[in-house]
Design a protein around this motif. Structure first.
Motif, mmCIF file in Angstrom:
data_model
loop_
_atom_site.group_PDB
_atom_site.id
_atom_site.type_symbol
_atom_site.label_atom_id
_atom_site.label_comp_id
_atom_site.label_asym_id
_atom_site.label_seq_id
_atom_site.Cartn_x
_atom_site.Cartn_y
_atom_site.Cartn_z
ATOM 1 N N ILE A 1 0.568 -0.695 0.079
ATOM 2 C CA ILE A 1 -0.164 -0.427 -0.555
ATOM 3 C C ILE A 1 0.956 1.475 0.020
ATOM 4 N N GLU A 2 1.653 1.603 0.687
ATOM 5 C CA GLU A 2 3.029 2.414 0.805
ATOM 6 C C GLU A 2 3.303 2.891 -0.718
ATOM 7 N N ASP A 3 3.694 1.630 -1.582
ATOM 8 C CA ASP A 3 4.233 1.809 -2.638
ATOM 9 C C ASP A 3 3.233 2.122 -3.792
ATOM 10 N N MET A 4 1.710 2.164 -3.516
ATOM 11 C CA MET A 4 1.021 2.181 -4.487
ATOM 12 C C MET A 4 0.763 3.712 -5.129
ATOM 13 N N ALA A 5 0.730 3.394 -6.833
ATOM 14 C CA ALA A 5 0.405 5.090 -6.856
ATOM 15 C C ALA A 5 -0.515 4.942 -7.616
ATOM 16 N N VAL A 6 -1.331 4.290 -7.643
ATOM 17 C CA VAL A 6 -2.999 4.536 -8.831
ATOM 18 C C VAL A 6 -3.668 3.528 -8.355
ATOM 19 N N LEU A 7 -4.870 4.152 -7.560
ATOM 20 C CA LEU A 7 -5.835 3.169 -6.936
ATOM 21 C C LEU A 7 -7.116 3.350 -8.128
ATOM 22 N N LEU A 8 -7.630 2.438 -9.534
ATOM 23 C CA LEU A 8 -8.537 2.336 -10.210
ATOM 24 C C LEU A 8 -9.722 1.563 -9.575
ATOM 25 N N LEU A 9 -11.324 2.042 -9.706
ATOM 26 C CA LEU A 9 -12.285 1.377 -10.264
ATOM 27 C C LEU A 9 -13.328 1.114 -11.184
ATOM 28 N N ASP A 10 -13.029 -0.127 -12.042
ATOM 29 C CA ASP A 10 -13.651 -0.697 -13.111
ATOM 30 C C ASP A 10 -14.480 -1.204 -12.804
ATOM 31 N N THR A 11 -15.794 -0.347 -12.753
ATOM 32 C CA THR A 11 -17.408 -0.882 -13.044
ATOM 33 C C THR A 11 -17.184 -2.109 -14.806
ATOM 34 N N ARG A 12 -16.768 -1.218 -15.245
ATOM 35 C CA ARG A 12 -16.847 -1.807 -16.832
ATOM 36 C C ARG A 12 -17.385 -3.782 -16.668
ATOM 37 N N SER A 13 -16.099 -4.394 -15.780
ATOM 38 C CA SER A 13 -16.725 -5.685 -15.906
ATOM 39 C C SER A 13 -17.198 -6.500 -14.698
ATOM 40 N N ARG A 14 -16.961 -8.131 -15.410
ATOM 41 C CA ARG A 14 -18.575 -7.974 -14.148
ATOM 42 C C ARG A 14 -17.891 -9.261 -13.727
ATOM 43 N N PRO A 15 -16.922 -9.655 -12.478
ATOM 44 C CA PRO A 15 -17.948 -8.100 -10.878
ATOM 45 C C PRO A 15 -16.843 -7.556 -11.922
ATOM 46 N N PRO A 16 -17.173 -6.125 -10.588
ATOM 47 C CA PRO A 16 -16.749 -4.863 -11.213
ATOM 48 C C PRO A 16 -14.644 -4.922 -10.267
ATOM 49 N N VAL A 17 -13.618 -4.609 -10.562
ATOM 50 C CA VAL A 17 -12.707 -4.683 -9.818
ATOM 51 C C VAL A 17 -11.988 -3.648 -9.608
ATOM 52 N N TRP A 18 -11.334 -3.766 -9.276
ATOM 53 C CA TRP A 18 -10.359 -3.040 -7.474
ATOM 54 C C TRP A 18 -9.160 -3.099 -9.366
ATOM 55 N N VAL A 19 -8.236 -1.539 -9.193
ATOM 56 C CA VAL A 19 -7.249 -1.633 -9.857
ATOM 57 C C VAL A 19 -6.394 -1.029 -9.275
ATOM 58 N N LEU A 20 -4.936 -1.967 -9.182
ATOM 59 C CA LEU A 20 -3.855 -1.411 -7.812
ATOM 60 C C LEU A 20 -2.754 -1.071 -8.622
ATOM 61 N N ARG A 21 -2.392 -0.258 -8.929
ATOM 62 C CA ARG A 21 -1.002 -0.483 -9.687
ATOM 63 C C ARG A 21 -0.107 0.863 -8.423
ATOM 64 N N GLN A 22 0.863 0.233 -9.283
ATOM 65 C CA GLN A 22 2.430 0.329 -8.296
ATOM 66 C C GLN A 22 3.420 0.104 -8.888
ATOM 67 N N ASN A 23 4.063 1.891 -8.961
ATOM 68 C CA ASN A 23 5.021 1.893 -9.992
ATOM 69 C C ASN A 23 5.012 1.510 -10.998
ATOM 70 N N PHE A 24 5.759 0.649 -12.116
ATOM 71 C CA PHE A 24 6.211 0.130 -12.686
ATOM 72 C C PHE A 24 5.890 -0.797 -13.262
ATOM 73 N N GLU A 25 5.062 -1.568 -11.808
ATOM 74 C CA GLU A 25 5.120 -3.119 -12.393
ATOM 75 C C GLU A 25 3.274 -3.048 -12.761
ATOM 76 N N ALA A 26 3.187 -4.004 -13.073
ATOM 77 C CA ALA A 26 2.233 -4.769 -13.370
ATOM 78 C C ALA A 26 1.086 -4.476 -12.312
ATOM 79 N N PRO A 27 -0.670 -3.611 -12.700
ATOM 80 C CA PRO A 27 -1.482 -3.775 -11.879
ATOM 81 C C PRO A 27 -1.888 -4.922 -11.086
ATOM 82 N N VAL A 28 -2.887 -4.608 -10.366
ATOM 83 C CA VAL A 28 -3.405 -6.157 -9.713
ATOM 84 C C VAL A 28 -4.950 -5.809 -9.623
ATOM 85 N N HIS A 29 -5.416 -6.699 -10.176
ATOM 86 C CA HIS A 29 -6.946 -6.838 -10.260
ATOM 87 C C HIS A 29 -7.862 -7.771 -9.396
#
Length: 177
Positions: free
Chosen positions: A95-123
């Motif tokens: 969490i301390e290294d997280m850069a962006v938090l997104l909520l994608d409600t286009r998918s079913r079920p909706p997903v949290w998208v957590l991005r950290q620096n240059f790493e791949a996002p976690v859905h």
């Protein structure tokens, strides 16, 4: 005892448990304040009622955030590290290294998208087992607006919403020109 209360009612009680505790504290504090014979007991009752209001407000936000845990995967939270283990993918993010938090409600079920620096996002699906622990993790993000987050989570419109972004921009590529 397990057959005494319907499963749907137990699920509703579990979802709103913090709000119900806050309501009980407000009612107890109000009762003490109304039945007070001295100013000190009146103050104690009003203090309990005020604490109960804070608990009620936080419990309502948590209840609105919490979804039924019927989605794919499992979320764990350990000392600021979120781990998602899903059937097709997964990931770990601090969490301390997280850069962006997104909520994608286009998918079913909706997903949290957590991005950290240059790493791949976690859905992470919002209804994954243990996803309600993310509320506590997200509270550690500086400047996050939990009311806005819960409002977007319960909205029926399908879109990609930026919930939080690190202000200092650490970890994002800089423009070359």
């Amino acid at each position: 005892m397990s057959g005494f209360v319907r499963p749907e009612a137990m699920a509703a009680l579990r979802r709103w448990r913090e709000a119900l505790i806050g309501l009980a504290v407000v009612l107890a504090g109000g009762f003490v304040a109304l039945a007070a014979l001295t100013v000190i007991i009146l103050g104690v009752g009003l203090a309990f009622a005020a604490i109960g209001l804070f608990l009620l407000w936080g419990g309502i936000q948590r209840g609105r955030f919490r979804q039924a845990a019927i989605g794919p995967g499992v979320v764990t939270l350990d000392e600021g590290r979120v781990t998602y283990m899903g059937p097709l993918d997964g990931g770990v993010i601090d969490i301390e290294d997280m850069a962006v938090l997104l909520l994608d409600t286009r998918s079913r079920p909706p997903v949290w998208v957590l991005r950290q620096n240059f790493e791949a996002p976690v859905h992470i699906p919002v209804n994954a087992t243990g996803a309600d622990r993310l509320f506590d993790a997200f509270l550690r993000l500086p400047g996050i607006q939990t009311g806005r987050m819960v409002r977007h989570l319960n909205r029926s419109r399908a879109d990609l919403v930026m919930i939080w972004e690190r202000e200092d921009g650490v970890g994002w590529p800089q423009a070359l020109n």
